[in-house]
Design an enzyme around this catalytic site. Structure first.
Site, short mmCIF file in Angstrom:
data_model
loop_
_atom_site.label_atom_id
_atom_site.label_comp_id
_atom_site.label_asym_id
_atom_site.label_seq_id
_atom_site.Cartn_x
_atom_site.Cartn_y
_atom_site.Cartn_z
CE LYS A 111 -3.25 -1.28 -0.69
NZ LYS A 111 -3.48 -2.02 -1.96
N GLY A 143 2.18 2.33 -3.14
CA GLY A 143 2.26 2.79 -4.53
C GLY A 143 2.94 1.77 -5.44
CB THR A 144 3.46 -1.89 -4.99
OG1 THR A 144 3.64 -1.66 -3.61
CG2 THR A 144 4.43 -2.93 -5.50
CD1 TRP A 178 1.63 5.19 -11.30
CD2 TRP A 178 2.21 6.32 -9.44
NE1 TRP A 178 1.87 6.49 -11.66
CE2 TRP A 178 2.22 7.21 -10.55
CE3 TRP A 178 2.52 6.82 -8.18
CZ2 TRP A 178 2.55 8.56 -10.41
CZ3 TRP A 178 2.84 8.17 -8.05
CH2 TRP A 178 2.86 9.02 -9.16
CG HIS A 185 5.19 -6.60 -0.58
ND1 HIS A 185 5.27 -5.35 -1.14
CD2 HIS A 185 3.93 -7.05 -0.85
CE1 HIS A 185 4.13 -5.07 -1.75
NE2 HIS A 185 3.30 -6.08 -1.58
NE ARG A 235 0.04 6.65 -0.35
CZ ARG A 235 -1.15 6.18 -0.67
NH1 ARG A 235 -1.38 4.88 -0.62
NH2 ARG A 235 -2.12 6.99 -1.03
CB SER A 255 -3.73 2.72 1.40
OG SER A 255 -3.88 2.04 0.21
CE LYS A 311 -11.49 8.77 -0.99
NZ LYS A 311 -11.52 9.66 0.19
N GLY A 312 -5.95 7.00 -4.78
CA GLY A 312 -4.68 7.46 -5.34
C GLY A 312 -4.40 8.91 -5.05
P1 A3P Z 1 -5.15 4.56 -1.82
O1 A3P Z 1 -5.72 3.39 -1.10
O2 A3P Z 1 -4.71 5.66 -0.88
O3 A3P Z 1 -6.04 5.09 -2.89
P2 A3P Z 1 -0.06 -0.61 -3.61
O4 A3P Z 1 -0.04 -0.54 -5.09
O5 A3P Z 1 1.29 -0.61 -2.99
O6 A3P Z 1 -0.96 -1.69 -3.13
O7 A3P Z 1 -0.69 0.78 -3.11
C1 A3P Z 1 -2.05 1.05 -3.38
C2 A3P Z 1 -2.25 2.54 -3.33
O8 A3P Z 1 -1.73 3.13 -4.52
C3 A3P Z 1 -3.74 2.88 -3.29
O9 A3P Z 1 -3.83 4.10 -2.54
C4 A3P Z 1 -4.04 3.06 -4.76
O10 A3P Z 1 -5.21 3.79 -5.02
C5 A3P Z 1 -2.79 3.80 -5.23
N1 A3P Z 1 -2.54 3.67 -6.67
C6 A3P Z 1 -2.75 2.58 -7.45
N2 A3P Z 1 -2.44 2.86 -8.72
C7 A3P Z 1 -2.04 4.14 -8.75
C8 A3P Z 1 -1.62 5.01 -9.82
N3 A3P Z 1 -1.56 4.61 -11.08
N4 A3P Z 1 -1.28 6.27 -9.48
C9 A3P Z 1 -1.33 6.71 -8.22
N5 A3P Z 1 -1.75 5.94 -7.17
C10 A3P Z 1 -2.10 4.67 -7.45
#
Ligand code: A3P
Length: 323
Positions: free
Chosen positions: A81, A83-84, A86, A140, A162, A170, A288-289
């Site tokens: 959680k 930003g993996t 992304w 991870h 983050r 998240s 939400k991102g």
């Molecule tokens: P939120 O729950 O705050 O919206 P991970 O990928 O490590 O599981 O982290 C998930 C978080 O990254 C979530 O945050 C998700 O919405 C956000 N996320 C996923 N894809 C993204 C993107 N393309 N750009 C920005 N944030 C993104």
């Protein structure tokens, strides 16, 4: 543990079940401290300074024993959680931008997680991953539990972290989404207390971050340390940095042709979260991102408490999450 024999590089290895079994036996004989608060069905266990799901402890031990990398390999490392999803998309898109110039990127039909192996899981089938066309692999595990071959080889590591307030929120939403429908939500205050005590998947969060941070200071050519907030603020700058780091810099010509913007657009939250593949019920990676969404769930006092913990734990490291 019995030594394993490996096939020659590049070939699929099929280690015997007994080998993973051996790892399972080692872990189950350890009577590790347990924490049930995050998930009623599977406790977190304390192993080598971190809280893990036992499933991943066994597999990370297996990976440490068996995993082989090549200098060209690129590892994407993170706590859950942060930003993996992304970072995987951005790295994959950057690495493959020429390859898929005239054909659709796999990111349009697959979640970015399915575009590369995940070490702790896929290593069981094939200790030579990444053995696909694009040498990417994700994990991870904390820095201290990375296989020796990852540390010693010339391969590159990209780490994303983050603000823990947003990461915690998240994680809380994510954990609830994965619970069976008629189960109650995990109590927010309880989860927060656990998190502040370092008890979260791959926590303590600050230890996970510090392990990679210190390694990046010692060896910046090997480890690129990124923050979700920085990348959200100036995606183009960090994307170019990422391209250079993995040996695929954006040329001036490409910059003129807006190749950086194209990768950013392809991987943007708006674009990816609206793709059919990512809109299914099962998709838990897009919510939400946003930066600062913690305020929708936590009180100011809770935020301050986590800030203070981070400040204390990171003090003297040169790393801060203060904006
Ligand atoms: P939120 O729950 O705050 O919206 P991970 O990928 O490590 O599981 O982290 C998930 C978080 O990254 C979530 O945050 C998700 O919405 C956000 N996320 C996923 N894809 C993204 C993107 N393309 N750009 C920005 N944030 C993104």
């Amino acid at each position: 543990m019995e030594p394993l024999s490996f096939p020659s590089e590049g070939k699929q290895a099929s280690p015997t079940l007994k080998t993973l079994e051996t790892c399972k036996k080692i872990i189950s004989s350890m009577s590790l401290p347990e924490e049930n608060g995050w998930n009623d069905f599977q406790p977190l266990c304390f192993y080598k300074g971190f809280w893990w799901h036992p499933y991943f402890i066994e597999r990370s031990l297996f990976a440490q024993e068996n995993f082989k990398v090549q200098p060209r390999d690129i590892f994407i490392c993170s706590s859950p959680k942060t930003g993996t999803t992304w970072l995987k998309a951005l790295t994959f898109a950057t690495l493959t931008r020429t390859h898929f110039k005239n054909s659709p990127s796999p990111l349009l039909s697959k979640v970015s997680h399915d575009c590369m192996p995940f070490m702790e899981i896929d290593c069981i089938e094939n200790p030579f991953i990444p053995a696909n066309d694009f040498p990417l692999c994700a994990t991870h595990v904390p820095f201290s539990s990375l296989p020796k071959s990852v540390i010693d080889s010339g391969c590159k590591i990209i780490y994303i972290c983050r603000d823990p307030k947003d990461s915690f929120v998240s994680l809380w939403h994510h954990t609830n989404k994965l619970r069976p429908k008629n189960n109650e939500k995990i109590c927010l205050e309880e989860a927060f207390e656990l998190y502040c005590n370092g008890k979260s998947p791959y926590g303590p969060y600050w230890e996970h971050v510090l392990g990679y941070w210190k390694a990046s200071l010692e060896n910046p050519d090997k480890l690129l340390f990124l923050k979700y907030e920085d990348m959200m603020r100036d995606t183009a700058f960090y994307l170019k940095k990422l391209g250079e780091f993995i040996g695929h810099p954006f040329s001036l010509e490409e910059e003129k042709e807006a190749a950086v913007e194209e990768v950013m657009r392809l991987c943007s939250f708006k674009h990816l979260s609206n793709l059919e593949v990512n809109k299914t019920e099962k998709s838990v990676f897009f919510r939400k991102g946003e930066v600062g969404d913690w305020i929708s769930l936590l009180t100011l006092e809770m935020g301050e408490r986590l800030d203070n913990i981070m400040e204390e734990k990171l003090s003297g490291s040169g790393l801060t999450f203060k904006s």
